[in-house]
Design a protein around this motif. Structure first.
Motif, PDB file in Angstrom:
ATOM      1  N   ASN A 515    -103.173  21.895  62.291  1.00 17.87           N
ATOM      2  CA  ASN A 515    -104.056  21.781  61.134  1.00 17.87           C
ATOM      3  C   ASN A 515    -103.310  21.900  59.813  1.00 17.87           C
ATOM      4  O   ASN A 515    -103.928  21.985  58.746  1.00 17.87           O
ATOM      5  CB  ASN A 515    -105.131  22.887  61.195  1.00 17.87           C
ATOM      6  N   ALA A 516    -101.983  21.915  59.886  1.00 16.68           N
ATOM      7  CA  ALA A 516    -101.180  22.096  58.674  1.00 16.68           C
ATOM      8  C   ALA A 516    -101.320  20.894  57.754  1.00 16.68           C
ATOM      9  O   ALA A 516    -101.486  19.752  58.195  1.00 16.68           O
ATOM     10  CB  ALA A 516     -99.709  22.305  59.036  1.00 16.68           C
ATOM     11  N   ALA A 517    -101.249  21.168  56.455  1.00 21.93           N
ATOM     12  CA  ALA A 517    -101.336  20.106  55.461  1.00 21.93           C
ATOM     13  C   ALA A 517    -100.037  19.304  55.430  1.00 21.93           C
ATOM     14  O   ALA A 517     -98.995  19.725  55.932  1.00 21.93           O
ATOM     15  CB  ALA A 517    -101.613  20.705  54.087  1.00 21.93           C
ATOM     16  N   ASN A 518    -100.123  18.144  54.822  1.00 21.87           N
ATOM     17  CA  ASN A 518     -98.953  17.275  54.632  1.00 21.87           C
ATOM     18  C   ASN A 518     -98.715  17.135  53.132  1.00 21.87           C
ATOM     19  O   ASN A 518     -99.466  16.467  52.427  1.00 21.87           O
ATOM     20  CB  ASN A 518     -99.195  15.909  55.271  1.00 21.87           C
ATOM     21  N   ILE A 519     -97.670  17.808  52.620  1.00 21.57           N
ATOM     22  CA  ILE A 519     -97.417  17.856  51.178  1.00 21.57           C
ATOM     23  C   ILE A 519     -95.966  17.482  50.912  1.00 21.57           C
ATOM     24  O   ILE A 519     -95.057  17.985  51.581  1.00 21.57           O
ATOM     25  CB  ILE A 519     -97.685  19.260  50.599  1.00 21.57           C
ATOM     26  N   THR A 520     -95.750  16.585  49.953  1.00 22.62           N
ATOM     27  CA  THR A 520     -94.390  16.225  49.557  1.00 22.62           C
ATOM     28  C   THR A 520     -94.270  16.326  48.051  1.00 22.62           C
ATOM     29  O   THR A 520     -94.986  15.647  47.305  1.00 22.62           O
ATOM     30  CB  THR A 520     -94.027  14.797  50.003  1.00 22.62           C
ATOM     31  N   MET A 521     -93.379  17.182  47.602  1.00 27.01           N
ATOM     32  CA  MET A 521     -93.124  17.351  46.168  1.00 27.01           C
ATOM     33  C   MET A 521     -92.206  16.233  45.677  1.00 27.01           C
ATOM     34  O   MET A 521     -91.337  15.741  46.408  1.00 27.01           O
ATOM     35  CB  MET A 521     -92.468  18.699  45.914  1.00 27.01           C
ATOM     36  N   ASP A 522     -92.390  15.830  44.425  1.00 25.63           N
ATOM     37  CA  ASP A 522     -91.526  14.807  43.838  1.00 25.63           C
ATOM     38  C   ASP A 522     -90.121  15.343  43.637  1.00 25.63           C
ATOM     39  O   ASP A 522     -89.920  16.515  43.272  1.00 25.63           O
ATOM     40  CB  ASP A 522     -92.082  14.347  42.481  1.00 25.63           C
ATOM     41  N   ASN A 523     -89.118  14.480  43.873  1.00 26.88           N
ATOM     42  CA  ASN A 523     -87.730  14.864  43.628  1.00 26.88           C
ATOM     43  C   ASN A 523     -87.491  15.071  42.140  1.00 26.88           C
ATOM     44  O   ASN A 523     -88.184  14.504  41.286  1.00 26.88           O
ATOM     45  CB  ASN A 523     -86.777  13.796  44.153  1.00 26.88           C
ATOM     46  N   GLN A 524     -86.481  15.888  41.831  1.00 25.27           N
ATOM     47  CA  GLN A 524     -86.066  16.134  40.451  1.00 25.27           C
ATOM     48  C   GLN A 524     -84.599  15.719  40.298  1.00 25.27           C
ATOM     49  O   GLN A 524     -83.771  16.005  41.174  1.00 25.27           O
ATOM     50  CB  GLN A 524     -86.231  17.616  40.095  1.00 25.27           C
ATOM     51  N   TYR A 525     -84.289  15.042  39.166  1.00 27.48           N
ATOM     52  CA  TYR A 525     -82.947  14.512  38.947  1.00 27.48           C
ATOM     53  C   TYR A 525     -82.387  15.057  37.629  1.00 27.48           C
ATOM     54  O   TYR A 525     -83.080  15.075  36.604  1.00 27.48           O
ATOM     55  CB  TYR A 525     -82.972  12.981  38.901  1.00 27.48           C
ATOM     56  N   SER A 526     -81.129  15.494  37.682  1.00 28.70           N
ATOM     57  CA  SER A 526     -80.502  16.056  36.488  1.00 28.70           C
ATOM     58  C   SER A 526     -79.017  15.725  36.481  1.00 28.70           C
ATOM     59  O   SER A 526     -78.403  15.484  37.533  1.00 28.70           O
ATOM     60  CB  SER A 526     -80.671  17.585  36.442  1.00 28.70           C
ATOM     61  N   ILE A 527     -78.446  15.730  35.276  1.00 31.26           N
ATOM     62  CA  ILE A 527     -77.000  15.578  35.089  1.00 31.26           C
ATOM     63  C   ILE A 527     -76.519  16.699  34.181  1.00 31.26           C
ATOM     64  O   ILE A 527     -77.105  16.952  33.129  1.00 31.26           O
ATOM     65  CB  ILE A 527     -76.636  14.214  34.479  1.00 31.26           C
ATOM     66  N   GLU A 528     -75.461  17.374  34.609  1.00 33.32           N
ATOM     67  CA  GLU A 528     -74.820  18.400  33.791  1.00 33.32           C
ATOM     68  C   GLU A 528     -73.392  17.966  33.505  1.00 33.32           C
ATOM     69  O   GLU A 528     -72.652  17.573  34.412  1.00 33.32           O
ATOM     70  CB  GLU A 528     -74.827  19.751  34.507  1.00 33.32           C
ATOM     71  N   SER A 529     -72.994  18.034  32.241  1.00 32.04           N
ATOM     72  CA  SER A 529     -71.665  17.597  31.842  1.00 32.04           C
ATOM     73  C   SER A 529     -71.090  18.603  30.851  1.00 32.04           C
ATOM     74  O   SER A 529     -71.833  19.304  30.153  1.00 32.04           O
ATOM     75  CB  SER A 529     -71.722  16.202  31.200  1.00 32.04           C
ATOM     76  N   ALA A 530     -69.763  18.668  30.783  1.00 27.35           N
ATOM     77  CA  ALA A 530     -69.139  19.598  29.842  1.00 27.35           C
ATOM     78  C   ALA A 530     -67.714  19.158  29.528  1.00 27.35           C
ATOM     79  O   ALA A 530     -66.976  18.717  30.417  1.00 27.35           O
ATOM     80  CB  ALA A 530     -69.133  21.018  30.398  1.00 27.35           C
ATOM     81  N   PHE A 531     -67.345  19.265  28.260  1.00 20.06           N
ATOM     82  CA  PHE A 531     -65.968  19.137  27.814  1.00 20.06           C
ATOM     83  C   PHE A 531     -65.477  20.542  27.441  1.00 20.06           C
ATOM     84  O   PHE A 531     -66.244  21.342  26.899  1.00 20.06           O
ATOM     85  CB  PHE A 531     -65.870  18.218  26.594  1.00 20.06           C
ATOM     86  N   TYR A 532     -64.211  20.823  27.698  1.00 23.89           N
ATOM     87  CA  TYR A 532     -63.709  22.156  27.372  1.00 23.89           C
ATOM     88  C   TYR A 532     -62.253  22.091  26.926  1.00 23.89           C
ATOM     89  O   TYR A 532     -61.496  21.179  27.284  1.00 23.89           O
ATOM     90  CB  TYR A 532     -63.847  23.099  28.566  1.00 23.89           C
ATOM     91  N   LEU A 533     -61.885  23.091  26.136  1.00 26.91           N
ATOM     92  CA  LEU A 533     -60.504  23.290  25.688  1.00 26.91           C
ATOM     93  C   LEU A 533     -60.236  24.781  25.684  1.00 26.91           C
ATOM     94  O   LEU A 533     -61.016  25.555  25.117  1.00 26.91           O
ATOM     95  CB  LEU A 533     -60.290  22.709  24.289  1.00 26.91           C
ATOM     96  N   ASN A 534     -59.144  25.193  26.323  1.00 28.41           N
ATOM     97  CA  ASN A 534     -58.782  26.601  26.398  1.00 28.41           C
ATOM     98  C   ASN A 534     -57.304  26.759  26.051  1.00 28.41           C
ATOM     99  O   ASN A 534     -56.466  25.972  26.501  1.00 28.41           O
ATOM    100  CB  ASN A 534     -59.042  27.155  27.806  1.00 28.41           C
ATOM    101  N   ASP A 535     -56.990  27.762  25.221  1.00 31.14           N
ATOM    102  CA  ASP A 535     -55.619  27.960  24.761  1.00 31.14           C
ATOM    103  C   ASP A 535     -55.214  29.421  24.956  1.00 31.14           C
ATOM    104  O   ASP A 535     -55.883  30.325  24.458  1.00 31.14           O
ATOM    105  CB  ASP A 535     -55.496  27.574  23.287  1.00 31.14           C
ATOM    106  N   GLU A 536     -54.142  29.635  25.706  1.00 24.02           N
ATOM    107  CA  GLU A 536     -53.524  30.954  25.813  1.00 24.02           C
ATOM    108  C   GLU A 536     -52.333  30.976  24.866  1.00 24.02           C
ATOM    109  O   GLU A 536     -51.384  30.215  25.036  1.00 24.02           O
ATOM    110  CB  GLU A 536     -53.069  31.233  27.243  1.00 24.02           C
ATOM    111  N   TRP A 537     -52.370  31.849  23.899  1.00 27.17           N
ATOM    112  CA  TRP A 537     -51.389  31.871  22.814  1.00 27.17           C
ATOM    113  C   TRP A 537     -50.714  33.237  22.787  1.00 27.17           C
ATOM    114  O   TRP A 537     -51.363  34.249  22.543  1.00 27.17           O
ATOM    115  CB  TRP A 537     -52.085  31.563  21.487  1.00 27.17           C
ATOM    116  N   GLU A 538     -49.411  33.251  23.019  1.00 22.39           N
ATOM    117  CA  GLU A 538     -48.641  34.485  22.960  1.00 22.39           C
ATOM    118  C   GLU A 538     -48.007  34.586  21.581  1.00 22.39           C
ATOM    119  O   GLU A 538     -46.968  33.974  21.304  1.00 22.39           O
ATOM    120  CB  GLU A 538     -47.581  34.500  24.052  1.00 22.39           C
ATOM    121  N   LEU A 539     -48.648  35.381  20.701  1.00 16.93           N
ATOM    122  CA  LEU A 539     -48.136  35.500  19.343  1.00 16.93           C
ATOM    123  C   LEU A 539     -46.789  36.211  19.320  1.00 16.93           C
ATOM    124  O   LEU A 539     -45.889  35.830  18.564  1.00 16.93           O
ATOM    125  CB  LEU A 539     -49.135  36.252  18.459  1.00 16.93           C
ATOM    126  N   ASN A 540     -46.669  37.277  20.111  1.00 16.04           N
ATOM    127  CA  ASN A 540     -45.410  37.991  20.263  1.00 16.04           C
ATOM    128  C   ASN A 540     -45.479  38.789  21.559  1.00 16.04           C
ATOM    129  O   ASN A 540     -46.412  38.616  22.350  1.00 16.04           O
ATOM    130  CB  ASN A 540     -45.124  38.891  19.045  1.00 16.04           C
TER     131      ASN A 540
END
Length: 883
Positions: A515-540
């Motif tokens: 007697n269980a119901a038949n349910i289908t949820m709509d799919n969800q679509y996403s895009i995640e993007s990122a640019f990055y810059l990291n600097d390790e600087w030894e001053l002294n």
């Protein structure tokens, strides 16, 4: 005229010029005399600016590790001389190494005088002599001086030196020191092979900052070494990387049978877990008792809880970066482990000697006997079943000296069934390909393409309601990273792109009579993007900075239908006014952000440093749950039309001190974290198969702060650490109305708020082959919401509950012990066996997992305490290594 010529201040114009030319110019300007033989300094180029520095400072730095020296005869008369005794430090280091019986290797690059006194770049890679694996964060020291560096997470290092001769020492925990006699008059590469010491503990070792250089390491970073495993105290003797993370300062969990961990007052979903660069959504077996990573397949683990570099993003609290083991390029090896509830095996070796290698592992369980033995007053689990397996495969191919190609495959599956009721199944599948390439000695890169599938099924086996509930996430990711090592800067920059497809839920009958119901949820679509810059600087030598910027972007796409609600009214089904339809590929919502990162390390005294770190991180995925502990059937909700991304700002600062040549260590760190748009559920929320989750979830603010203090003993027969953490975690969700607020809009503790946490761990070497280890942990009981009263309404009993999380369950504490007995350490032996005898919960503490209520005959709710493991659990396991 009385001014010392060595006090002449440089103005920066010397950068890029020949020393001979600069000295002639200074002599004319100061009306001074500078005597030298031109051939001594011919070809010496000044490669950086010495603005606001004295001539004496510049000459001292340029002539360091050379035979040249500057002698002041009169205030305006300077003589450059050659002093052979300046090489004494290198010679003493070499003699010391030989007297200690160290094997010394010699490397020569260029000829003396060919580029004499010029700056040269020495690059290298530090690997395991037996397996060929890279050794991350190994130490490289120069001439027994304070000048040192460390290999990166891929075992690579670089040194910028003035042309000359040096003695380099290479060290890594549990490995024999390697000494190199280096004659560097041109750029060159060194390949260093370290061999394991014949006597070692061979266990999972939480190294943290105490086994690295406490004063020099980055704030908030801990390194876990899992290279040769012997079992420390653990649940039924099973090595568990996540459980080891939970013993670190600032990290805790809500109890046994709890998936994941909480870091500095953050929720479980705020931890980014990476396996060879790909995210892991569920890292647990058996509802959190074990984790899905086979220790023998893991090469190294880095854990970040503060000062997180810009190449990491997407989770608000921490990063657990796990890198798998490469196969041995030269010979075949095998590891076999037999425990009380699991067995495991790993093999690795060359498919083509010196070029291509394979590493494969498999673990499975036979734990049904343990579940069947459980007896309670409320359930008989004699016919219940627990099954799981996990497997890994890694292929590595050396395309050339500068290029490596690797493939990683990872799979895990779980099944847990309650007698005649429900079967839970969840699975992880990951595949990834990575290409590492070194373009130039200064510029390297890596590119990763991968796919992840995570999902679960819940099967209802009642014939009248037979059904299957399923959920799944599909993720495809591409990452490009570049690494530039230039002068005092180490730059990392790149781009990351991830595509998500969420299947939020599907319910379907599994028999014709259901007697269980038949349910289908709509799919969800996403895009995640990122640019990055990291600097390790030894001053002294005393001051190091690490700064970065990450620019994340998140896009939610159709096809999708979005409900709109009556303006000014509470979001609920009865106030829906319209439905917005978005076609496939049409943008629904976009989010952008800027994530600055900064950390400072200032060594203000000998073996003492002050560290400060700040990071901002956006989190675009939310774990939706209404239980204290995360379960496999919780769902991940991407940011979109109604759900804004979380934004976490954290600042931390600490004092770090080593004593007696790093035999002891002390660290104290404070932190404050503020989080926007944190999700929590309404009272009585329905989360599964809900097409309008925005009516059940609310977003508000989170706040966490605390102090972490640790002391370490790193040398001697007895080593260990003691840490204490005071930490608070709160939420405030105040909407326009009471129904859109939690706890009447007032601040309340999060469900993982545990103010006091104590962890003690030790290792006693009773002999070269026998070790006694132990862990003790204590933390404040977590908050709960309880019924305060019951009243009758329409012939029904209705409970009146307290405010959200206003009470606490009793405190948690536990002692675990282990005896490790190693086999013979003879290197000629082809096999090595280790026995581990463990006791989990040594004094049989009935630690509460939760409090629940049952209505008495009088209609009054009576409290009961649920303990998952309420007794002592001894175990024995055997591990065999063949090579």
């Amino acid at each position: 005229m009385a001014q010392n010529i060595l006090d002449h201040m440089m103005n920066g114009s010397e950068q890029g010029r020949q020393l001979l030319e600069v000295l002639s110019e200074i002599a004319d300007e100061e009306q001074a005399s500078i005597f030298f033989l031109p051939r001594w300094i011919d070809g010496i180029q000044i490669n950086k600016s010495y603005s606001s520095k004295s001539l004496g400072f510049m000459l001292e730095e340029l002539f360091e590790n050379t035979e040249l020296d500057a002698v002041l005869m009169y205030p305006k008369v300077l003589v450059l001389i050659k002093d052979p005794t300046k090489d004494i430090q290198r010679r003493e280091a070499l003699i010391s190494a030989l007297m200690q019986g160290k094997k010394v290797e010699t490397y020569e690059f260029g000829e003396p005088g060919s580029s004499s006194n010029q700056e040269v770049l020495i690059e290298g890679e530090i690997i395991d002599w037996t397996t060929g694996e890279e050794l991350p964060f190994a130490t490289v020291s120069v001439n027994d001086s304070l000048m040192s560096t460390a290999s990166n997470d891929q075992g690579k290092f670089s040194l910028k030196l003035l042309a000359g001769s040096y003695v380099l020492r290479f060290n890594f925990l549990d490995y024999t020191e390697k000494v190199v006699d280096l004659h560097a008059f041109d750029n060159g590469k060194i390949y260093v092979e370290l061999e394991k010491e014949s006597t070692q503990l061979d266990e999972v070792v939480v190294q943290g900052e105490r086994t690295q250089d406490l004063t020099k390491s980055k704030i908030g970073r801990t390194y876990l070494n899992v290279r040769d495993i012997k079992l420390a105290p653990a649940f039924l003797g099973e090595v568990d990387l996540v459980k080891q993370v939970q013993t670190l300062p600032g990290v805790t969990t809500v109890g046994e049978a709890a998936t994941g961990f909480n870091v500095r007052g953050g929720s479980v979903d705020q931890n980014l877990i990476l396996y060879d660069g790909m995210p892991v959504f569920n890292s647990s077996h058996v509802f959190g008792f074990l984790t899905t990573f086979i220790p023998e397949a893991v090469n190294d683990v880095s854990f970040y809880k503060g000062g997180i570099p810009a190449n990491y993003g997407g989770r608000a609290s921490s990063v657990l970066d796990i890198k798998s083991k490469d196969g041995d390029l030269n010979r075949w090896n095998a590891n076999i482990g037999i425990g009380m509830i699991t067995s495991k095996a790993m093999v690795d070796g060359p498919l083509k000697e010196g070029k291509t290698a394979m590493a494969a592992s498999l673990r499975s369980t036979y734990s049904n006997w343990l579940v069947n033995a459980i007896r309670t007053d409320y359930a008989d689990l004699s016919d219940s079943k627990v099954n799981f397996y996990d497997a890994t495969l890694k292929l590595t191919h050396l395309v050339s000296d500068d290029t490596k190609l690797s493939f990683t495959g990872y799979s895990s599956k779980d099944a847990f069934s309650l007698e005649g009721d429900t079967t839970y199944r969840w699975h992880n599948l990951q595949v990834s390909v990575r290409l590492d390439h070194q373009f130039t000695p200064q510029l390297g890169s890596d590119f990763t393409l991968g796919h992840t599938v995570y999902g679960y099924n819940v099967d209802n086996e009642d014939p009248r309601q037979a059904s299957r509930l399923s959920y799944q996430i599909n993720l495809t990711s591409f990452q490009s990273a570049f690494h530039l090592d230039k002068a005092e800067h180490k730059l990392d920059f790149g781009w990351q792109l991830t595509h998500y497809r969420f299947q939020p839920g599907k319910l379907e009958p599994t028999s014709g009579n259901s007697n269980a119901a038949n349910i289908t949820m709509d799919n969800q679509y996403s895009i995640e993007s990122a640019f990055y810059l990291n600097d390790e600087w030894e001053l002294n030598d005393k001051l190091r900075l690490e700064g970065g910027l990450r620019v994340p972007m998140f896009f939610s796409f159709g096809p999708a239908e979005v409900f709109t609600y009556e303006l000014g009214e509470v979001k609920q089904v009865s106030t829906i006014t319209d439905t917005l339809s978005y076609k496939g590929g049409k943008l629904i919502k976009a989010y952008f952000g800027l994530e600055p990162r900064l950390s400072v390390n200032w060594e203000f005294a000998s073996e003492a440093s002050l560290k400060i770190g700040y990071n901002r991180i956006y989190q675009f995925l939310h774990l939706v749950t209404n239980t204290a502990a995360v379960t496999p059937v919780d769902i991940w909700q991407p940011s979109g039309y109604y759900f804004r991304p979380q934004r976490a700002d954290q600042i931390s600062a600490g004092l770090f001190k080593d004593f007696r040549d790093k035999a002891y260590g002390l660290s104290t760190e404070v932190f404050y974290k503020f989080i926007e748009n944190q999700i929590d559920f309404k009272d009585g929320a329905r989360l599964i198969l809900n097409n309008h989750l925005e009516t059940e979830l609310l977003q508000g603010k989170g706040e966490a702060y605390g102090v972490e203090t640790s002391v370490f003993k790193n040398q001697g027969k007895l080593t260990g650490s003691l840490s204490y953490t005071y930490s608070r975690s709160f939420r405030t969700i105040a909407g326009a109305s009471t129904s859109e607020s939690i706890n009447k809009g007032e601040r309340y503790p999060s469900s993982y708020d545990q103010p006091h946490i104590v962890n003690l761990g030790w290792k006693l070497a009773m002999s070269k082959r026998h070790f006694f280890t132990g862990n003790f942990t204590y933390h404040t009981g977590r908050p709960v919401t309880i019924p305060l009263a019951v009243f009758g309404y329409d012939n029904n009993s209705v409970a009146y509950f307290s405010g959200r999380n206003q009470y606490r369950i009793p405190d948690y504490h536990r002692l675990d012990l282990a005896l490790v007995v190693e086999g013979n350490h003879n290197k000629r032996k082809k096999w090595k066996g280790t026995w581990v005898f463990s006791i989990y919960n040594a004094y049989a503490r009935k630690n509460p997992y939760t409090i629940f209520f049952r209505t008495s005959r009088a209609g009054v709710p009576e409290p009961y305490q649920l303990s998952i493991v309420g007794t002592i659990l001894p175990s024995v396991s055997y591990n065999l290594k063949l090579n």
